[in-house]
Design an enzyme around this catalytic site. Structure first.
Site, mmCIF file in Angstrom:
data_model
loop_
_atom_site.group_PDB
_atom_site.id
_atom_site.type_symbol
_atom_site.label_atom_id
_atom_site.label_comp_id
_atom_site.label_asym_id
_atom_site.label_seq_id
_atom_site.Cartn_x
_atom_site.Cartn_y
_atom_site.Cartn_z
ATOM 1 N N LEU A 105 -93.031 -14.010 48.648
ATOM 2 C CA LEU A 105 -92.837 -14.312 50.067
ATOM 3 C C LEU A 105 -93.249 -15.746 50.376
ATOM 4 O O LEU A 105 -92.591 -16.440 51.152
ATOM 5 C CB LEU A 105 -93.634 -13.331 50.930
ATOM 6 C CG LEU A 105 -93.143 -11.885 50.926
ATOM 7 C CD1 LEU A 105 -94.130 -10.977 51.636
ATOM 8 C CD2 LEU A 105 -91.768 -11.789 51.575
ATOM 9 N N ARG A 135 -93.051 -18.345 48.609
ATOM 10 C CA ARG A 135 -92.044 -19.319 48.174
ATOM 11 C C ARG A 135 -90.869 -19.395 49.134
ATOM 12 O O ARG A 135 -90.068 -20.326 49.077
ATOM 13 C CB ARG A 135 -91.587 -18.988 46.756
ATOM 14 C CG ARG A 135 -92.698 -19.285 45.761
ATOM 15 C CD ARG A 135 -92.354 -18.955 44.341
ATOM 16 N NE ARG A 135 -93.467 -19.328 43.497
ATOM 17 C CZ ARG A 135 -94.050 -18.520 42.626
ATOM 18 N NH1 ARG A 135 -93.609 -17.286 42.466
ATOM 19 N NH2 ARG A 135 -95.060 -18.944 41.900
ATOM 20 N N LEU A 193 -102.215 -7.211 59.356
ATOM 21 C CA LEU A 193 -101.700 -8.408 58.697
ATOM 22 C C LEU A 193 -101.089 -9.374 59.708
ATOM 23 O O LEU A 193 -100.345 -8.951 60.598
ATOM 24 C CB LEU A 193 -100.621 -8.016 57.678
ATOM 25 C CG LEU A 193 -101.028 -6.990 56.621
ATOM 26 C CD1 LEU A 193 -99.809 -6.500 55.869
ATOM 27 C CD2 LEU A 193 -102.052 -7.584 55.673
ATOM 28 N N GLU A 194 -101.402 -10.647 59.568
ATOM 29 C CA GLU A 194 -100.758 -11.693 60.344
ATOM 30 C C GLU A 194 -99.629 -12.246 59.478
ATOM 31 O O GLU A 194 -99.883 -12.746 58.389
ATOM 32 C CB GLU A 194 -101.754 -12.803 60.684
ATOM 33 C CG GLU A 194 -102.977 -12.326 61.448
ATOM 34 C CD GLU A 194 -104.110 -11.833 60.542
ATOM 35 O OE1 GLU A 194 -104.148 -12.203 59.358
ATOM 36 O OE2 GLU A 194 -104.935 -11.054 61.030
ATOM 37 N N TYR A 200 -119.123 -2.936 57.733
ATOM 38 C CA TYR A 200 -118.301 -3.707 58.652
ATOM 39 C C TYR A 200 -118.306 -3.041 60.024
ATOM 40 O O TYR A 200 -118.045 -1.852 60.147
ATOM 41 C CB TYR A 200 -116.867 -3.827 58.129
ATOM 42 C CG TYR A 200 -115.964 -4.531 59.110
ATOM 43 C CD1 TYR A 200 -116.115 -5.890 59.358
ATOM 44 C CD2 TYR A 200 -114.994 -3.838 59.810
ATOM 45 C CE1 TYR A 200 -115.314 -6.544 60.264
ATOM 46 C CE2 TYR A 200 -114.181 -4.490 60.724
ATOM 47 C CZ TYR A 200 -114.342 -5.838 60.949
ATOM 48 O OH TYR A 200 -113.557 -6.482 61.854
#
Length: 197
Positions: free
Chosen positions: A114, A116, A148-149, A182
């Site tokens: 991705l 690339r 995910l961003e 966390y």
């Protein structure tokens, strides 16, 4: 120390790591396991709103839940076209559980296939802390998906498909058991599919 594929598989068998569902064999490499894209994305609406992340009380999750600010977008069978300059949020299909006592943390990195094309995935905050997805009150929970961003800096429109390999999870050993797990703003996150009204 980064865990090998054998050590990751052993951690899953022993219960010191949970990836639910466990990715198929073709998604494993020598020192990582690929995670796949959930079926729903979120995109911010434009409209001139200015947000101030540094002020007291700022909450991204609250903004994401506001239908005036963000749209939930199911990925169609032909894929979601991510055009040049576009940005969306997604989740992994897999839920991750890193019990604090296991002394494991992880990093999420994008896929070179991705990158690339100019598509970046989760590059601003790659650390998955020890204790991620750990809910002592609900030990039956499989963990949490990873948000995910996803952004396109390249010149091509790239189709995002539900279930495609989207990122890789790299497991690392933590020297000592942390005092706390966390507990950040996203400690109770759920995928956009689960949050759909």
């Amino acid at each position: 120390m980064i865990l090998s594929d054998r050590e990751i598989a052993a951690a899953i068998r022993e219960g010191s790591l949970r990836i639910d569902p466990v990715p198929a064999d073709h998604l494993w490499t020598s020192t990582a396991v690929d995670l796949t894209l959930d079926a729903t994305l979120v995109r911010w609406k434009t409209g001139g709103l200015v947000v101030r992340p540094g002020v007291s009380g700022f909450n991204v999750r609250r903004l994401l839940a506001d239908p005036d600010l963000a749209d939930r977008v199911p990925i169609p069978p032909e894929g979601f076209p991510l055009g040049p300059g576009q940005f969306v949020l997604g989740y992994t299909e897999q839920a991750i559980h890193l019990p604090r006592s296991a002394r494991l943390a992880a990093r999420v990195e994008g896929k070179s296939s991705l990158a690339r094309l100019g598509v970046g995935v989760h590059v601003t905050a790659p650390t998955i802390h020890a204790g991620f997805g750990d809910n002592p009150e609900r030990i039956d929970e499989p963990g949490l998906p990873i948000q995910l961003e996803i952004f396109n800096l390249g010149p091509l429109t790239v189709a995002l498909d539900a279930g495609m390999p989207i990122c890789q999870l790299i497991l690392e050993e933590v020297g000592q058991e942390p005092n706390k797990g966390y507990a950040g703003q996203f400690s109770a996150q759920r995928s956009f599919t689960e949050l759909r009204p």
